[in-house]
Design a protein around this motif. Structure first.
Motif, PDB file in Angstrom:
ATOM      1  N   LEU A  40       0.774  -1.190   0.143  1.00 53.51           N
ATOM      2  CA  LEU A  40      -0.366   0.053  -0.057  1.00 53.51           C
ATOM      3  C   LEU A  40       0.750   1.377   0.567  1.00 53.51           C
ATOM      4  N   CYS A  41       1.767   1.556   1.019  1.00 55.61           N
ATOM      5  CA  CYS A  41       2.602   2.398   0.848  1.00 55.61           C
ATOM      6  C   CYS A  41       3.366   2.557   2.061  1.00 55.61           C
ATOM      7  N   THR A  42       4.469   2.975   2.269  1.00 55.78           N
ATOM      8  CA  THR A  42       6.141   3.268   2.493  1.00 55.78           C
ATOM      9  C   THR A  42       5.496   4.066   4.081  1.00 55.78           C
ATOM     10  N   GLY A  43       6.145   3.188   5.057  1.00 58.45           N
ATOM     11  CA  GLY A  43       6.387   4.142   6.366  1.00 58.45           C
ATOM     12  C   GLY A  43       5.873   5.102   6.716  1.00 58.45           C
ATOM     13  N   ASN A  44       4.647   5.688   6.767  1.00 62.08           N
ATOM     14  CA  ASN A  44       4.711   7.538   6.685  1.00 62.08           C
ATOM     15  C   ASN A  44       4.875   8.307   7.254  1.00 62.08           C
ATOM     16  N   PHE A  45       4.799   7.622   9.283  1.00 64.98           N
ATOM     17  CA  PHE A  45       5.765   7.902  10.008  1.00 64.98           C
ATOM     18  C   PHE A  45       7.502   8.350   9.580  1.00 64.98           C
ATOM     19  N   ASP A  46       7.527   6.980   9.425  1.00 62.00           N
ATOM     20  CA  ASP A  46       9.032   6.745   9.020  1.00 62.00           C
ATOM     21  C   ASP A  46      10.085   7.801   7.973  1.00 62.00           C
ATOM     22  N   GLN A  47       9.016   8.204   6.843  1.00 60.85           N
ATOM     23  CA  GLN A  47       9.035   9.095   6.055  1.00 60.85           C
ATOM     24  C   GLN A  47       8.817  10.859   6.306  1.00 60.85           C
ATOM     25  N   ARG A  48       7.938  10.771   7.259  1.00 57.75           N
ATOM     26  CA  ARG A  48       7.823  12.065   7.916  1.00 57.75           C
ATOM     27  C   ARG A  48       9.264  12.366   9.172  1.00 57.75           C
ATOM     28  N   LEU A  49       9.868  11.727   9.137  1.00 58.10           N
ATOM     29  CA  LEU A  49      10.723  11.762  10.197  1.00 58.10           C
ATOM     30  C   LEU A  49      12.414  12.337   9.102  1.00 58.10           C
ATOM     31  N   LEU A  50      12.413  11.315   8.516  1.00 53.74           N
ATOM     32  CA  LEU A  50      13.735  11.617   7.386  1.00 53.74           C
ATOM     33  C   LEU A  50      13.248  12.496   6.008  1.00 53.74           C
ATOM     34  N   PHE A  51      11.705  13.167   6.210  1.00 55.59           N
ATOM     35  CA  PHE A  51      11.852  14.305   5.165  1.00 55.59           C
ATOM     36  C   PHE A  51      12.320  15.654   6.136  1.00 55.59           C
ATOM     37  N   GLU A  52      12.446  15.376   7.684  1.00 56.07           N
ATOM     38  CA  GLU A  52      11.904  16.597   8.321  1.00 56.07           C
ATOM     39  C   GLU A  52      13.129  16.596   8.416  1.00 56.07           C
ATOM     40  N   ALA A  53      14.615  15.339   8.928  1.00 60.05           N
ATOM     41  CA  ALA A  53      15.528  15.195   8.807  1.00 60.05           C
ATOM     42  C   ALA A  53      16.241  15.859   7.572  1.00 60.05           C
ATOM     43  N   ILE A  54      15.849  15.900   6.548  1.00 58.45           N
ATOM     44  CA  ILE A  54      16.826  16.460   5.406  1.00 58.45           C
ATOM     45  C   ILE A  54      16.162  16.976   5.189  1.00 58.45           C
ATOM     46  N   ARG A  55      15.162  18.438   5.881  1.00 56.95           N
ATOM     47  CA  ARG A  55      14.680  19.626   5.824  1.00 56.95           C
ATOM     48  C   ARG A  55      15.837  20.369   6.042  1.00 56.95           C
ATOM     49  N   ASP A  56      15.810  19.543   7.847  1.00 59.48           N
ATOM     50  CA  ASP A  56      16.711  20.547   8.462  1.00 59.48           C
ATOM     51  C   ASP A  56      18.260  20.055   8.648  1.00 59.48           C
ATOM     52  N   GLY A  57      18.759  19.443   7.793  1.00 59.68           N
ATOM     53  CA  GLY A  57      19.812  19.683   6.728  1.00 59.68           C
ATOM     54  C   GLY A  57      21.432  18.563   7.136  1.00 59.68           C
ATOM     55  N   VAL A  58      20.032  17.251   8.069  1.00 65.32           N
ATOM     56  CA  VAL A  58      20.945  16.359   8.531  1.00 65.32           C
ATOM     57  C   VAL A  58      21.575  16.301   7.579  1.00 65.32           C
ATOM     58  N   LEU A  59      21.151  15.393   6.403  1.00 66.59           N
ATOM     59  CA  LEU A  59      21.675  14.558   5.618  1.00 66.59           C
ATOM     60  C   LEU A  59      22.990  15.458   4.627  1.00 66.59           C
ATOM     61  N   GLU A  60      22.688  16.512   4.103  1.00 66.03           N
ATOM     62  CA  GLU A  60      23.658  17.101   4.240  1.00 66.03           C
ATOM     63  C   GLU A  60      24.822  17.706   4.889  1.00 66.03           C
ATOM     64  N   ARG A  61      24.379  18.219   6.333  1.00 61.83           N
ATOM     65  CA  ARG A  61      25.959  18.100   7.224  1.00 61.83           C
ATOM     66  C   ARG A  61      26.180  16.758   7.323  1.00 61.83           C
ATOM     67  N   SER A  62      25.523  15.813   7.843  1.00 59.16           N
ATOM     68  CA  SER A  62      26.569  14.435   7.666  1.00 59.16           C
ATOM     69  C   SER A  62      27.353  13.273   6.620  1.00 59.16           C
ATOM     70  N   ALA A  63      27.385  14.605   5.815  1.00 64.51           N
ATOM     71  CA  ALA A  63      27.655  13.154   4.701  1.00 64.51           C
ATOM     72  C   ALA A  63      29.325  13.507   4.595  1.00 64.51           C
ATOM     73  N   PRO A  64      30.174  14.485   5.135  1.00 64.43           N
ATOM     74  CA  PRO A  64      31.261  14.462   4.826  1.00 64.43           C
ATOM     75  C   PRO A  64      31.806  13.952   6.309  1.00 64.43           C
ATOM     76  N   ASP A  65      30.933  14.039   7.222  1.00 61.19           N
ATOM     77  CA  ASP A  65      31.334  13.226   8.374  1.00 61.19           C
ATOM     78  C   ASP A  65      30.702  11.596   8.064  1.00 61.19           C
ATOM     79  N   LEU A  66      30.364  11.306   7.056  1.00 62.16           N
ATOM     80  CA  LEU A  66      30.274   9.485   7.179  1.00 62.16           C
ATOM     81  C   LEU A  66      30.834   9.299   5.060  1.00 62.16           C
ATOM     82  N   ARG A  67      31.384  10.744   5.004  1.00 62.26           N
ATOM     83  CA  ARG A  67      32.681   9.696   3.922  1.00 62.26           C
ATOM     84  C   ARG A  67      34.046   9.066   4.906  1.00 62.26           C
ATOM     85  N   GLU A  68      34.312  10.444   6.266  1.00 61.14           N
ATOM     86  CA  GLU A  68      35.366  10.237   6.600  1.00 61.14           C
ATOM     87  C   GLU A  68      35.234   8.799   7.498  1.00 61.14           C
ATOM     88  N   TYR A  69      34.704   8.474   8.550  1.00 64.16           N
ATOM     89  CA  TYR A  69      33.392   7.477   8.956  1.00 64.16           C
ATOM     90  C   TYR A  69      33.844   6.331   8.520  1.00 64.16           C
TER      91      TYR A  69
END
Lengths: 420, 420
Positions: B277-306
């Motif tokens: 039917l659909c992918t988990g809606n709560f999960d999608q909301r959490l990830l949307f807000e995380a991306i909007r808050d810059g989590v994905l963008e900010r964490s990328a250099p750290d992840l590469r280094e990690y």
């Protein structure tokens, strides 16, 4: 560029879900009142409990919480669901259980592991469209079985079975929704439940029992004992039981479960590995903690009362506005009221008139695999508020009066309905 | 009671994922160090961000958050993923996108909508087992294409294509993981990427591009420009692009996406309706807000280094302990180091010795559709800590020395490997 030449035969035959179509329409038009999708009421959700649990679980940073999980499901949740099943008189080990990504995935898993193209699945007339399309998408042949007031007609079941076998087809299973059926709201009689287990063993046909609504009986019209699952009396292993937390906790967590013979669950697990690896692990953790904290158990009486009250509001409104025109059986539980229009009005013809009035429902033919059901409409009372139900019924009444006054714009179709 | 007679042909041929099997083993034995599943490190997750977002979202009680959602995905998340795709030079409208329940569901959707039994899917030798089994479970015929140091061998690709066509088979698509391939860690050369788009148009074969690791390049060995997706140069609509948030945010949320020609996405949407039917809606909301808050963008250099640091620790440990015995190409990004044993040692024979020593990996043959790859082992450095990596390599070295000193217990198999 077109892609028809690249499509699988299965994909070429796939069709949009009419329930999902109505859901999209409702989401686009905020002025519309929706009796269409069987969505639970969001004020029934345990918002504060999930908030406290999410806070606790994320603060603890247990390494597994945001990780991939086992395909079978989060082990403590499986054990909690084993206890939920046991409370319904279903005695299964966790080797006979698996968490699925909603019961829709359970239906898809059943289809994948059991159905080859052309195999027969027997379904009730009418039946849940999501099951119909899960089976059709595997190119199964769906054969309908009539229902009486207490559920499936056992004589017609044998007729359908023998007819299919005469045609040289393999009949793999019968799909039934015994408790507050989607779409009719019907309750399958206890005697018929026991008869179905005997029938399965005699005819060597599996039973797929889908039970999302069993906990939601209305105490003015049904008792818990009326909802005893078919699986409870399945000593030999003929029944695949599906249930879900979507209607009792919340759908967003996409968490449901299957209880079935261990060898079949083992196959489903292997199939699920290649489908989505695992159901959301954070979701499962939230729901496990909610069940452990007693949310599911405590909320059950409130939920029954919550939906019973909505049912009553809808029935009162319908009696007031459309008592002379529509006919229906009073729902004894679940989310749906299944109403019938006077001939020759067809619900597909009523639908555009209703949309113009600002109300939607699902036209009955979507639930019939034999092309019938044109007179019916499925009205879900689960999502709208009491005021919205009253206003929606007023709008529906205006639409019905308009449609009844008009000649039918097209003849009832006897063809299998292409769009589900 | 046995159920063989009830199984579909597809189910009868399904096999356990060897990666999942190793995952189960690792979960059961806490003393074991696992180089097996490609799990992200849990200390890379933005725990506090999700905690704050969950609290905010659940406190606000927006009615949609815990409800069913649209099959295409939560619209704001789709728009956020459109921007993520655009940053990778993939210019698609949201009509060409859909959220999937992990990229594994994307692979399953590709298989469902494109593959009939016997159709050919071309895959790299070696390739990701989850893709191999998603395609095999739809009874496709998998044909392997050799890889060179810069990825797929274009001459062997034509050979495989023409051979399949000579046999009268329909070749539907080529599946490739161009960035830090699973299992080899290889990076597909930029010239070859452009050549593949031209090849697809010339030969009228689709490309399924799976890109979970593209953001995780190691700056001592690769640049962002080396990871340009094939899809970025797909002007005509030959490429189905899959990517995921599982490796960059967290896997528990089961949230990934597909970018593909609109008519194909429309088919996948219809297929997904009947799958979950659909992918988990709560999960999608959490990830949307995380991306909007810059989590994905900010964490990328750290992840590469990690992950780069973990890669370095593993390579140093391997050079110190097994530099004379194993050979490998230094990983330039992603999660995996792909090592080769000296003849005649087979990694399936090494595995039980390694388990006895307290370390696991995935034996190479699981990734080869032609029965080859017996000399290889996939070592995932993504999950264990630096100390665990060092200790795990010590245990591996002890196992390798034991296995190298023994005669091979069985001959390398040239048969297709039944268990994946």
């Amino acid at each position: 560029m077109t892609y028809e030449a690249f499509l699988s035969r299965a994909a070429a035959g796939m069709r949009q879900s009419p329930i999902r179509q109505m859901g999209i329409l409702a989401a686009q038009r905020t002025d519309i009142i929706s009796f269409a999708p069987g969505y639970p009421g969001p004020d029934s959700f345990a918002w504060d409990a999930y908030r406290a649990i999410a806070d606790r679980v994320l603060a603890a940073r247990h390494r597994d919480v945001l990780q991939y999980g086992p395909t079978r499901g989060y082990a403590p949740l499986l054990e909690a669901l084993q206890a939920v099943s046991a409370a319904r008189s279903i005695d299964v080990g966790t080797d006979q259980m698996m968490v699925t990504t909603g019961s829709q995935q359970g239906l898809d898993l059943v289809a994948r592991t059991l159905l080859d193209p052309g195999d027969v699945a027997l379904v009730e007339l009418p039946s849940y469209t999501g099951a119909i399309w899960a089976f059709r998408n595997h190119q199964a042949t769906l054969v309908g079985v009539r229902q009486a007031a207490d559920g499936i007609d056992l004589v017609d079941l044998d007729r359908a079975l023998y007819q299919a076998r005469l045609e040289g087809r393999r009949v793999k299973f019968l799909y039934v929704v015994p408790n507050f059926q989607n779409p009719t709201g019907m309750l399958l009689g206890l005697g018929k439940r026991r008869a179905l287990v005997e029938w399965a063993a005699r005819e060597r046909v599996l039973i797929v029992e889908d039970d999302p609504y069993g906990a939601l009986f209305f105490d003015d019209a049904a008792h818990e004992r009326d909802t005893r699952p078919i699986k409870a009396d399945d000593d030999e292993g003929w029944v695949i039981y599906l249930s879900s937390l979507s209607k009792t906790l919340a759908p967003a967590f996409r968490t449901a479960w299957v209880a079935a013979p261990a060898p079949l669950v083992a196959r489903m697990e292997v199939a699920k590995q290649a489908m989505d690896l695992c159901t959301g692990n954070f979701d499962q953790r939230l729901l496990f903690e909610a069940i452990r904290d007693g949310v599911l158990e405590r909320s059950a009486p409130d939920l029954r009362e919550y939906y019973r009250a909505k049912r009553t509001v809808m029935e009162q409104a319908l009696r007031g506005e459309l008592g002379d025109t529509l006919t229906w059986s009073p729902p004894r539980g679940g989310f749906f009221l299944w109403a019938s229009l006077p001939p020759p009005v067809q619900s597909v013809d009523l639908l555009p008139v209703a949309i113009a009035q600002g109300v939607i429902f699902v036209a009955g033919h979507a639930f019939f695999v034999d092309g019938g059901g044109g007179a019916f409409l499925r009205l879900a009372f689960s999502l709208p508020t009491h005021d919205q139900i009253r206003e929606g019924v007023r709008r529906l009444a205006a639409a019905v009066k308009e449609a009844v006054g008009q000649p039918a714009s097209r003849q009832p179709s006897r063809e299998p309905v292409p769009e589900g």
